[in-house]
Scaffold this motif. Structure first.
Motif, PDB file in Angstrom:
ATOM      1  N   LEU A 238     -60.888  -8.630 -17.576  1.00  0.00           N
ATOM      2  CA  LEU A 238     -61.152  -8.060 -16.046  1.00  0.00           C
ATOM      3  C   LEU A 238     -61.568  -6.613 -16.129  1.00  0.00           C
ATOM      4  O   LEU A 238     -60.672  -5.676 -16.769  1.00  0.00           O
ATOM      5  N   ALA A 239     -62.761  -6.492 -15.547  1.00  0.00           N
ATOM      6  CA  ALA A 239     -63.195  -4.982 -15.637  1.00  0.00           C
ATOM      7  C   ALA A 239     -63.988  -4.774 -14.427  1.00  0.00           C
ATOM      8  O   ALA A 239     -64.809  -3.825 -14.173  1.00  0.00           O
ATOM      9  N   GLY A 240     -63.279  -5.212 -13.282  1.00  0.00           N
ATOM     10  CA  GLY A 240     -63.902  -5.077 -11.820  1.00  0.00           C
ATOM     11  C   GLY A 240     -63.184  -4.105 -11.194  1.00  0.00           C
ATOM     12  O   GLY A 240     -63.448  -3.799  -9.998  1.00  0.00           O
TER      13      GLY A 240
ATOM     14  N   MET B 114     -58.651   6.878 -12.889  1.00  0.00           N
ATOM     15  CA  MET B 114     -59.624   7.441 -13.948  1.00  0.00           C
ATOM     16  C   MET B 114     -60.752   8.308 -13.044  1.00  0.00           C
ATOM     17  O   MET B 114     -61.877   8.404 -13.336  1.00  0.00           O
ATOM     18  N   GLY B 115     -60.620   8.673 -12.105  1.00  0.00           N
ATOM     19  CA  GLY B 115     -61.422   9.510 -11.083  1.00  0.00           C
ATOM     20  C   GLY B 115     -62.367   8.468 -10.719  1.00  0.00           C
ATOM     21  O   GLY B 115     -63.515   9.233 -10.615  1.00  0.00           O
ATOM     22  N   GLY B 116     -62.309   7.257 -10.460  1.00  0.00           N
ATOM     23  CA  GLY B 116     -63.364   6.382 -10.187  1.00  0.00           C
ATOM     24  C   GLY B 116     -64.432   6.003 -11.387  1.00  0.00           C
ATOM     25  O   GLY B 116     -65.324   5.216 -11.061  1.00  0.00           O
ATOM     26  N   ALA B 117     -63.984   6.489 -12.461  1.00  0.00           N
ATOM     27  CA  ALA B 117     -65.023   5.465 -13.681  1.00  0.00           C
ATOM     28  C   ALA B 117     -64.600   4.175 -14.023  1.00  0.00           C
ATOM     29  O   ALA B 117     -63.658   3.770 -13.897  1.00  0.00           O
ATOM     30  N   ASP B 118     -65.408   3.888 -14.688  1.00  0.00           N
ATOM     31  CA  ASP B 118     -65.433   2.330 -15.080  1.00  0.00           C
ATOM     32  C   ASP B 118     -64.801   2.257 -16.133  1.00  0.00           C
ATOM     33  O   ASP B 118     -65.365   2.573 -17.325  1.00  0.00           O
ATOM     34  N   LYS B 119     -63.362   1.774 -16.040  1.00  0.00           N
ATOM     35  CA  LYS B 119     -62.542   1.875 -17.207  1.00  0.00           C
ATOM     36  C   LYS B 119     -62.980   1.396 -18.564  1.00  0.00           C
ATOM     37  O   LYS B 119     -62.668   1.603 -19.398  1.00  0.00           O
ATOM     38  N   GLY B 120     -63.686   0.181 -18.201  1.00  0.00           N
ATOM     39  CA  GLY B 120     -64.201  -0.509 -19.631  1.00  0.00           C
ATOM     40  C   GLY B 120     -65.230   0.536 -20.450  1.00  0.00           C
ATOM     41  O   GLY B 120     -65.275   0.342 -21.678  1.00  0.00           O
TER      42      GLY B 120
ATOM     43  N   LEU C 294     -54.341   1.298 -20.963  1.00  0.00           N
ATOM     44  CA  LEU C 294     -54.759   2.904 -20.925  1.00  0.00           C
ATOM     45  C   LEU C 294     -55.550   2.986 -19.682  1.00  0.00           C
ATOM     46  O   LEU C 294     -56.789   3.397 -19.748  1.00  0.00           O
ATOM     47  N   ASN C 295     -55.055   3.351 -18.440  1.00  0.00           N
ATOM     48  CA  ASN C 295     -55.752   3.256 -17.264  1.00  0.00           C
ATOM     49  C   ASN C 295     -55.524   4.807 -16.435  1.00  0.00           C
ATOM     50  O   ASN C 295     -55.659   4.773 -15.293  1.00  0.00           O
ATOM     51  N   SER C 296     -55.305   5.872 -17.302  1.00  0.00           N
ATOM     52  CA  SER C 296     -55.285   7.273 -16.935  1.00  0.00           C
ATOM     53  C   SER C 296     -55.551   8.089 -17.854  1.00  0.00           C
ATOM     54  O   SER C 296     -55.384   7.592 -19.285  1.00  0.00           O
ATOM     55  N   PRO C 297     -56.478   9.262 -17.634  1.00  0.00           N
ATOM     56  CA  PRO C 297     -56.887  10.004 -18.849  1.00  0.00           C
ATOM     57  C   PRO C 297     -55.651  10.466 -19.745  1.00  0.00           C
ATOM     58  O   PRO C 297     -55.807  10.883 -20.790  1.00  0.00           O
ATOM     59  N   GLU C 298     -54.411  10.601 -19.165  1.00  0.00           N
ATOM     60  CA  GLU C 298     -53.189  11.054 -20.036  1.00  0.00           C
ATOM     61  C   GLU C 298     -53.060  10.076 -21.006  1.00  0.00           C
ATOM     62  O   GLU C 298     -52.406  10.784 -22.181  1.00  0.00           O
ATOM     63  N   LEU C 299     -53.290   9.056 -20.921  1.00  0.00           N
ATOM     64  CA  LEU C 299     -52.768   7.784 -21.943  1.00  0.00           C
ATOM     65  C   LEU C 299     -53.710   7.517 -23.080  1.00  0.00           C
ATOM     66  O   LEU C 299     -53.574   7.205 -23.857  1.00  0.00           O
TER      67      LEU C 299
ATOM     68  N   CYS D 133     -59.363  -4.912 -19.069  1.00  0.00           N
ATOM     69  CA  CYS D 133     -60.369  -4.115 -20.123  1.00  0.00           C
ATOM     70  C   CYS D 133     -59.637  -2.994 -20.529  1.00  0.00           C
ATOM     71  O   CYS D 133     -60.181  -2.128 -21.508  1.00  0.00           O
ATOM     72  N   ASP D 134     -58.515  -2.599 -20.018  1.00  0.00           N
ATOM     73  CA  ASP D 134     -57.772  -1.283 -20.647  1.00  0.00           C
ATOM     74  C   ASP D 134     -56.550  -1.274 -21.478  1.00  0.00           C
ATOM     75  O   ASP D 134     -55.894  -0.576 -21.583  1.00  0.00           O
ATOM     76  N   SER D 135     -56.553  -2.739 -22.263  1.00  0.00           N
ATOM     77  CA  SER D 135     -55.386  -2.789 -23.217  1.00  0.00           C
ATOM     78  C   SER D 135     -55.943  -3.109 -24.547  1.00  0.00           C
ATOM     79  O   SER D 135     -56.201  -4.320 -24.909  1.00  0.00           O
ATOM     80  N   PRO D 136     -56.417  -2.078 -25.227  1.00  0.00           N
ATOM     81  CA  PRO D 136     -57.249  -2.283 -26.402  1.00  0.00           C
ATOM     82  C   PRO D 136     -56.503  -2.723 -27.702  1.00  0.00           C
ATOM     83  O   PRO D 136     -57.231  -3.363 -28.506  1.00  0.00           O
ATOM     84  N   ALA D 137     -55.029  -2.922 -27.657  1.00  0.00           N
ATOM     85  CA  ALA D 137     -54.385  -3.378 -28.639  1.00  0.00           C
ATOM     86  C   ALA D 137     -53.720  -4.683 -28.595  1.00  0.00           C
ATOM     87  O   ALA D 137     -52.890  -5.114 -28.975  1.00  0.00           O
ATOM     88  N   LEU D 138     -54.424  -5.831 -27.721  1.00  0.00           N
ATOM     89  CA  LEU D 138     -54.177  -6.982 -27.444  1.00  0.00           C
ATOM     90  C   LEU D 138     -53.561  -7.863 -28.572  1.00  0.00           C
ATOM     91  O   LEU D 138     -54.213  -7.745 -29.832  1.00  0.00           O
ATOM     92  N   PRO D 139     -52.476  -8.478 -28.577  1.00  0.00           N
ATOM     93  CA  PRO D 139     -51.926  -9.239 -29.715  1.00  0.00           C
ATOM     94  C   PRO D 139     -52.914 -10.182 -30.372  1.00  0.00           C
ATOM     95  O   PRO D 139     -53.592 -10.883 -29.246  1.00  0.00           O
ATOM     96  N   ASP D 140     -52.852 -10.401 -31.688  1.00  0.00           N
ATOM     97  CA  ASP D 140     -53.726 -11.410 -32.215  1.00  0.00           C
ATOM     98  C   ASP D 140     -53.114 -12.940 -31.769  1.00  0.00           C
ATOM     99  O   ASP D 140     -54.265 -13.737 -31.901  1.00  0.00           O
TER     100      ASP D 140
END
Length: 189
Positions: A12-14, A20-26, A181-186, A100-107
């Motif tokens: 889900l990247a829509g 993120m200030g309107g940036a495409d998080k993906g 990871l849906n904000s710059p601070e994270l 699209c913003d959870s880069p550590a998905l469990p295997d």
């Protein structure tokens, strides 16, 4: 490694990327590469097909070599619109949805959700009893239910999952893997 049941995966990247200030998080970089690439690599090992739901940068997502599904508008109607499209386009009978913003998905995400279905048609990740609704496994036969829900103007993923009796599958043991990871601070440098 794919689960025993044929399963498509949907990234889900829509979203509008408001935090993120309107940036495409993906396409936000994390540890040297875009978030969507981290998620894609982990998801692709668990499913038979990967799909991406996006509303912008469609050509860029398509360069990953998988089908890209657009909602057909720029209203950013939420993740359920992307999930509905994923259910319609899945080549397999099951759809494993992840943001699209959870880069550590469990295997073992797909395998454990399949195991937790207990005869149902939907399973959702829970962490310490709290649903994480965009991490879910759905049977494609649920598409008509979702279409009807959306046609009423409803948009809450958790409410729809409750309406289809989604089974809760506890992943508290792997909670850090579901960090959004849906904000710059994270984001780490």
């Amino acid at each position: 490694m794919s689960p025993a049941e044929p399963t498509s995966g949907l990234i889900l990247a829509g979203g509008a990327g408001r935090r993120m200030g309107g940036a495409d998080k993906g396409w936000i970089h994390h540890q040297g590469k875009p978030l969507v690439e981290h998620v894609f690599e982990r998801l692709a090992l668990q499913v038979d097909q990967v799909l991406i739901s996006a509303n912008r940068n469609l050509d860029r997502y398509a360069a990953l070599g998988v089908p890209v599904l657009a909602d057909g508008d720029t209203d950013f109607r939420g993740p359920l619109a992307g999930i509905e499209s994923g259910l319609r386009h899945a080549a397999a009978g099951w759809l494993l949805c992840v943001p699209c913003d959870s880069p550590a998905l469990p295997d073992d995400l797909g395998r454990r959700l399949h195991a937790g279905l207990a005869g149902g048609r939907a399973a959702v990740v829970t962490l310490a009893g709290r649903w994480q609704p965009v991490f879910c496994l759905l049977h494609t036969s649920l598409v008509d239910s979702l279409s009807a829900y959306l046609s009423r103007g409803d948009r809450k993923v958790a409410s729809w999952l409750e309406s289809v009796d989604a089974r809760a599958v506890d992943f508290t043991d792997e909670a850090p893997a579901f960090a959004n990871l849906n904000s710059p601070e994270l984001l780490s440098p």
